[in-house]
Write an enzyme that holds these catalytic residues in place. Structure first.
Site, PDB file in Angstrom:
ATOM      1  CG  ASP A  13      -1.912  -1.168   1.187  1.00  0.00           C
ATOM      2  OD1 ASP A  13      -2.273  -1.625   0.090  1.00  0.00           O
ATOM      3  OD2 ASP A  13      -2.280  -1.635   2.284  1.00  0.00           O
ATOM      4  CE  LYS A  16       2.480  -2.364  -4.335  1.00  0.00           C
ATOM      5  NZ  LYS A  16       2.165  -1.961  -2.948  1.00  0.00           N
ATOM      6  N   GLY A  40      -4.471  -4.338  -3.830  1.00  0.00           N
ATOM      7  CA  GLY A  40      -5.488  -3.312  -4.092  1.00  0.00           C
ATOM      8  C   GLY A  40      -4.754  -2.044  -4.469  1.00  0.00           C
ATOM      9  CG  HIS A  41      -2.049  -1.987  -7.008  1.00  0.00           C
ATOM     10  ND1 HIS A  41      -1.145  -2.517  -7.888  1.00  0.00           N
ATOM     11  CD2 HIS A  41      -1.752  -2.528  -5.801  1.00  0.00           C
ATOM     12  CE1 HIS A  41      -0.332  -3.354  -7.240  1.00  0.00           C
ATOM     13  NE2 HIS A  41      -0.693  -3.385  -5.969  1.00  0.00           N
ATOM     14  CD  GLN A 223       0.889  -8.913  -2.664  1.00  0.00           C
ATOM     15  OE1 GLN A 223       1.550  -9.555  -3.468  1.00  0.00           O
ATOM     16  NE2 GLN A 223      -0.388  -8.662  -2.878  1.00  0.00           N
TER      17      GLN A 223
HETATM   18  P1  GDP Z   1      -0.741   0.368  -3.547  1.00  0.00           P
HETATM   19  O1  GDP Z   1      -1.335  -0.901  -3.100  1.00  0.00           O
HETATM   20  O2  GDP Z   1       0.730   0.443  -3.281  1.00  0.00           O
HETATM   21  O3  GDP Z   1      -1.060   0.726  -4.969  1.00  0.00           O
HETATM   22  O4  GDP Z   1      -1.393   1.517  -2.633  1.00  0.00           O
HETATM   23  P2  GDP Z   1      -2.957   1.654  -2.253  1.00  0.00           P
HETATM   24  O5  GDP Z   1      -3.692   2.161  -3.429  1.00  0.00           O
HETATM   25  O6  GDP Z   1      -3.446   0.416  -1.604  1.00  0.00           O
HETATM   26  O7  GDP Z   1      -2.871   2.745  -1.096  1.00  0.00           O
HETATM   27  C1  GDP Z   1      -2.383   4.026  -1.306  1.00  0.00           C
HETATM   28  C2  GDP Z   1      -3.482   5.040  -0.921  1.00  0.00           C
HETATM   29  O8  GDP Z   1      -2.920   6.335  -0.764  1.00  0.00           O
HETATM   30  C3  GDP Z   1      -4.548   5.181  -1.996  1.00  0.00           C
HETATM   31  O9  GDP Z   1      -5.780   5.440  -1.373  1.00  0.00           O
HETATM   32  C4  GDP Z   1      -4.074   6.394  -2.788  1.00  0.00           C
HETATM   33  O10 GDP Z   1      -5.137   7.068  -3.460  1.00  0.00           O
HETATM   34  C5  GDP Z   1      -3.493   7.251  -1.708  1.00  0.00           C
HETATM   35  N1  GDP Z   1      -2.365   8.114  -2.113  1.00  0.00           N
HETATM   36  C6  GDP Z   1      -1.403   7.851  -3.030  1.00  0.00           C
HETATM   37  N2  GDP Z   1      -0.457   8.816  -3.028  1.00  0.00           N
HETATM   38  C7  GDP Z   1      -0.839   9.722  -2.097  1.00  0.00           C
HETATM   39  C8  GDP Z   1      -0.263  10.927  -1.609  1.00  0.00           C
HETATM   40  O11 GDP Z   1       0.816  11.370  -2.012  1.00  0.00           O
HETATM   41  N3  GDP Z   1      -0.939  11.593  -0.625  1.00  0.00           N
HETATM   42  C9  GDP Z   1      -2.122  11.135  -0.129  1.00  0.00           C
HETATM   43  N4  GDP Z   1      -2.704  11.849   0.831  1.00  0.00           N
HETATM   44  N5  GDP Z   1      -2.691   9.989  -0.564  1.00  0.00           N
HETATM   45  C10 GDP Z   1      -2.050   9.287  -1.516  1.00  0.00           C
HETATM   46  P1  IMO Z   2      -0.808  -4.159  -2.280  1.00  0.00           P
HETATM   47  O1  IMO Z   2      -0.385  -4.713  -3.614  1.00  0.00           O
HETATM   48  C1  IMO Z   2      -0.893  -4.531   2.060  1.00  0.00           C
HETATM   49  C2  IMO Z   2      -0.713  -8.599   3.701  1.00  0.00           C
HETATM   50  C3  IMO Z   2      -1.940  -9.011   4.496  1.00  0.00           C
HETATM   51  C4  IMO Z   2      -1.292  -9.948   5.496  1.00  0.00           C
HETATM   52  C5  IMO Z   2      -0.235 -10.656   4.651  1.00  0.00           C
HETATM   53  C6  IMO Z   2      -0.671 -11.997   4.082  1.00  0.00           C
HETATM   54  O2  IMO Z   2      -2.122  -3.466  -2.312  1.00  0.00           O
HETATM   55  O3  IMO Z   2       0.279  -3.374  -1.659  1.00  0.00           O
HETATM   56  P2  IMO Z   2      -2.262 -12.641   2.064  1.00  0.00           P
HETATM   57  O4  IMO Z   2      -3.694 -12.333   1.822  1.00  0.00           O
HETATM   58  O5  IMO Z   2      -1.355 -12.132   1.006  1.00  0.00           O
HETATM   59  O6  IMO Z   2      -2.017 -14.083   2.366  1.00  0.00           O
HETATM   60  O7  IMO Z   2      -1.919 -11.849   3.427  1.00  0.00           O
HETATM   61  O8  IMO Z   2       0.055  -9.777   3.584  1.00  0.00           O
HETATM   62  N1  IMO Z   2      -0.981  -8.106   2.335  1.00  0.00           N
HETATM   63  C7  IMO Z   2      -0.997  -6.812   1.987  1.00  0.00           C
HETATM   64  N2  IMO Z   2      -0.863  -5.694   2.737  1.00  0.00           N
HETATM   65  N3  IMO Z   2      -0.994  -4.432   0.721  1.00  0.00           N
HETATM   66  C8  IMO Z   2      -1.102  -5.535  -0.047  1.00  0.00           C
HETATM   67  O9  IMO Z   2      -1.085  -5.485  -1.405  1.00  0.00           O
HETATM   68  C9  IMO Z   2      -1.141  -6.794   0.585  1.00  0.00           C
HETATM   69  N4  IMO Z   2      -1.242  -8.060   0.146  1.00  0.00           N
HETATM   70  C10 IMO Z   2      -1.132  -8.850   1.209  1.00  0.00           C
HETATM   71  O10 IMO Z   2      -2.547  -7.913   5.139  1.00  0.00           O
HETATM   72  O11 IMO Z   2      -0.632  -9.216   6.488  1.00  0.00           O
HETATM   73 MG    MG Z   3      -2.857  -1.618  -1.839  1.00  0.00          MG
END
Ligand code: GDP
Ligand code: IMO
Ligand code: MG
Length: 426
Positions: A13, A16, A40-41, A223
């Protein structure tokens, strides 16, 4: 030509998705190479807001091919929902989405088995995303998996599924879970395959041709490095390889092809699920970061644990991935904090003054260790609308430079908001 891997340097999270989206307009191919729908991106651009679990984040650029490589495990239900969602916005995926027939399928029993494991572990549970990811990878490496290839011949699928249910159903029944009906699973899965079939074709040849003609490839990691199955905080980790090196096997490209590795790290640390997190804040500052950063999981909605930036960890994960440039995200979330700490290293209780590295410690030792911090002044100003590094408050500039110094890697991007353009290019 460039092949750029975008990988997470913490516990996932890191944003990416935002950076893959930002870089995707130049890409001929965007490819996922690991994980499954545990990812979840989030992407926010001129086409809307998307939360993608399986579809590579190049779909808003009309000429970009979106590839799901053999290293990804596919839950067909999730992928069909996602394809429908994207096509409803008027974006066409026909001829642009490629799913490797080598991808393993997440079957209904994988999620049930994961529930059983997590329940049995009690307080020691991993806190997974409940998507069946551990069990599907376990079946893959023990030669018990079901791939798209196996669905293309009905008789093959029939015999593989029968065999798997003969093994899995007694386990389900032993703990009081309803066994799965062969006919139901068989027909449901074939119906899903019929929906996906047009996209199932091996991308290897197309990827190689693109490399040969000097095209641009973007590799979208899922991840983060600290969830990696080898190097993460095992058993509080995920089942796949989350490192840039994982893209080679998970997509089928040679290591020397990867020319850039963009490591994405938040300006602080978050973690969802169980396991050690040395710089975790269990106080009001942690809550403030959680609120300001809206730190709730994209897949499960669970609150993310928050803490200070851990430079000891990110320095290590930059080394692991060969990161050539850092994308430091969510700097704006720290805007209101009067002072900010960065973790430099760890001390172990009872082990004197010696400083420890992450890679010397097991998850349990890491949970017991005490972080050693340095403290910096906050900036107390909003940074969301800043687009030039020199226009950031001097304290924020100093913070970015400190991160760079501590992790020995140049910062190329600073993100100050979720939208594609809320980005400072250095
Ligand atoms: P990923 O899994 O690495 O793609 O990240 P996620 O999408 O799960 O989580 C990142 C969250 O932070 C999302 O809700 C984005 O919309 C938000 N986000 C990304 N960059 C920024 C930033 O620079 N500032 C803020 N406030 N939110 C951000
Ligand atoms: P993105 O791509 C954050 C974490 C779960 C748990 C561990 C194992 O959005 O960054 P799993 O379901 O993979 O067997 O869970 O890994 N986890 C993540 N945490 N972002 C993710 O993906 C994750 N994918 C798995 O919370 O701790
Ligand atoms: Mg994510």
């Amino acid at each position: 030509m460039s092949v750029t891997a975008v990988v997470g340097l913490q516990w996932g999270d890191e944003a990416k998705g935002k950076f893959v989206d930002l870089l995707s307009p130049q890409a001929d191919i965007v490819a996922r190479f690991n994980g499954g729908d545990n990812a979840g991106h989030t992407v926010i651009n001129q086409f809307g807001t998307f939360k993608l679990r399986l579809t590579p984040n190049g779909f808003t650029s009309p000429k970009t091919a979106c590839v799901i490589g053999p290293g990804v495990v596919v839950n067909p239900t999730t992928l069909i929902d996602e394809i429908d969602m994207i096509q409803r916005t008027g974006i066409d995926l026909q001829d642009r989405l490629w799913i490797s027939p080598r991808c393993h399928l997440v079957m209904p029993y994988h999620r049930l088995l994961e529930g059983i494991y997590e329940e049995a572990k009690g307080a020691a549970r991993t806190g997974t995303t409940s998507r069946g990811i551990g069990p599907v990878f376990a079946d893959k490496v023990s030669y018990n998996g079901i791939r798209f290839y196996d669905l293309s011949v009905e008789e093959t699928f029939k015999s593989r599924l029968r065999m798997q249910l003969a093994i899995k159903n007694p386990i389900l029944q032993a703990v009081g879970v309803e066994p799965l009906e062969f006919e139901q699973v068989f027909h449901d899965t074939l119906a899903q395959y019929a929906r996906l079939k047009a996209f199932v074709r091996e991308p290897f040849g197309m990827v190689q041709e693109t490399l040969a003609r000097g095209g641009d490839l973007l590799l979208e990691g899922a991840q983060g490095a600290l969830l990696d199955n080898n190097w993460g905080t095992y058993p509080y980790c995920t089942a796949s390889i989350t490192l840039a090196g994982g893209a080679c096997a998970g997509l089928g490209i040679a290591p020397q092809r990867i020319s850039r590795v963009v490591g994405v790290a938040k300006a602080y640390t978050t973690r969802v699920g169980a396991g050690p997190m040395p710089s975790e804040l269990l106080d009001q500052t942690g809550e403030k970061i959680q609120q300001a950063g809206r730190e709730f999981g994209t897949v499960t909605g669970r609150p993310r644990r928050c803490g200070w930036f851990d430079a000891a960890l990110v320095r290590f994960t930059c080394q692991l991935n060969g990161v050539t440039e850092l994308a430091l995200t969510k700097l704006d979330v720290l805007d209101e904090l009067p002072s900010i700490k960065l973790c430099l290293s760890y001390r172990l209780p009872g082990a004197g003054e010696r400083l420890w590295h992450y890679w010397e410690l097991d998850a349990e030792q890491l949970a017991a260790c005490q972080p050693v911090y340095t403290e910096m002044e906050g900036w107390g100003q909003r940074t969301t609308s800043v687009r030039e590094f020199q226009s950031l408050p001097v304290q924020a500039q100093a913070y970015v430079r400190k991160v760079e110094e501590l992790v020995s890697t140049p910062v190329r991007y600073v993100s100050v908001g979720p939208e594609r353009n809320s980005t400072i290019h250095l």
